[in-house]
Design an enzyme around this catalytic site. Sequence first.
Site, mmCIF file in Angstrom:
data_model
loop_
_atom_site.group_PDB
_atom_site.id
_atom_site.type_symbol
_atom_site.label_atom_id
_atom_site.label_comp_id
_atom_site.label_asym_id
_atom_site.label_seq_id
_atom_site.Cartn_x
_atom_site.Cartn_y
_atom_site.Cartn_z
ATOM 1 N N HIS A 165 -6.586 4.864 -4.584
ATOM 2 C CA HIS A 165 -7.027 3.653 -3.879
ATOM 3 C C HIS A 165 -8.340 3.902 -3.137
ATOM 4 C CE1 HIS A 165 -4.431 4.604 -0.041
ATOM 5 N NE2 HIS A 165 -5.663 4.991 0.171
ATOM 6 N N GLU A 175 -4.992 -1.002 -3.810
ATOM 7 C CA GLU A 175 -3.974 -0.176 -4.458
ATOM 8 C C GLU A 175 -4.012 -0.356 -5.980
ATOM 9 O OE1 GLU A 175 -2.679 1.955 -2.638
ATOM 10 O OE2 GLU A 175 -1.384 1.224 -1.049
HETATM 11 C C1 F6R Z 1 -9.257 4.385 5.172
HETATM 12 C C2 F6R Z 1 -9.086 4.019 3.790
HETATM 13 C C3 F6R Z 1 -8.327 4.826 2.808
HETATM 14 C C4 F6R Z 1 -8.530 6.330 2.946
HETATM 15 C C5 F6R Z 1 -7.686 7.087 1.929
HETATM 16 C C6 F6R Z 1 -7.828 8.595 2.063
HETATM 17 O O1 F6R Z 1 -10.028 3.422 5.874
HETATM 18 O O2 F6R Z 1 -9.576 3.006 3.459
HETATM 19 O O3 F6R Z 1 -8.698 4.418 1.525
HETATM 20 O O4 F6R Z 1 -9.891 6.633 2.753
HETATM 21 O O5 F6R Z 1 -6.342 6.741 2.084
HETATM 22 O O6 F6R Z 1 -7.300 8.991 3.274
HETATM 23 P P1 F6R Z 1 -7.442 10.496 3.795
HETATM 24 O O7 F6R Z 1 -8.904 10.700 4.030
HETATM 25 O O8 F6R Z 1 -6.654 10.530 5.068
HETATM 26 O O9 F6R Z 1 -6.909 11.369 2.719
#
Ligand code: F6R
Length: 241
Positions: A138, A143
């Site tokens: 995503h 999603e």
């Molecule tokens: C956050 C967002 C999400 C995150 C993704 C990765 O604003 O839009 O798409 O970028 O879930 O999250 P991390 O960096 O925590 O692995």
Amino acid sequence: MKIIRARDYDHMSRQAANIISAQVILKPDSVLGLATGSSPIGTYRQLIEWYHKGDLDFAQVRTVNLDEYVGLAPEDEQSYACFMRRNFFDNVNIYPSNTNIPYGLNTNAAEECAHYDAVIQKLGGIDLQLLGLGPNGHIGFNEPAEFFTKGTHKVSLSEATIQANKRFFEKEEDVPRYAYTMGICDIMQAERVVMVVSGEAKAAVVREAFFGPVTPQIPASILQLHKDFTLVADEAALSEC
Ligand code: F6R
């Protein structure tokens, strides 16, 4: 698509911060699209450090965040509004009135989404969009689906996302089930897109998203078609490519 291969998380963060710095120096009133999550925290930290050294000025910068949980007030510790204040906004000279995040407490989804798209349009679009990559491919909270979404919309978070995000909450039940997110079109219309990805756990999804077919089942794969997309990933995240 450009790929910057970084040694590790800190190196990845500096490389991404370099690109954002150049953007802000060359266009001080840039519209930055921003992300939350673990991946961009180091990038924000680096930008804050350079701001404190006097190398960066955010006084004219405007920001639009990708997403917000539905049902959380901006004051809620777990909200993305709070994340942004804690990890970035409160530590640099960005004017709060120049920052934009979907309002999680608006129960009228159609109104909130139309309003957020209007905000992006009024700003003249996004100059640089920073992204992380979800474990299921995503971007924002777009999603895996049967089709690519266009503008800001309300999404039902997938089980994979709830599992991945529960680490930020006391209990799994506390993870909100819905979010407002910019759509794929909002992201694709940004002039530049920079994605930060770190760690072995993301290696398979990096391969699928950027070395496989473009499909809404892996929303990030559409970035292969963006005119100015840079993937900044560390060796662990690129280990399957
Ligand atoms: C956050 C967002 C999400 C995150 C993704 C990765 O604003 O839009 O798409 O970028 O879930 O999250 P991390 O960096 O925590 O692995």
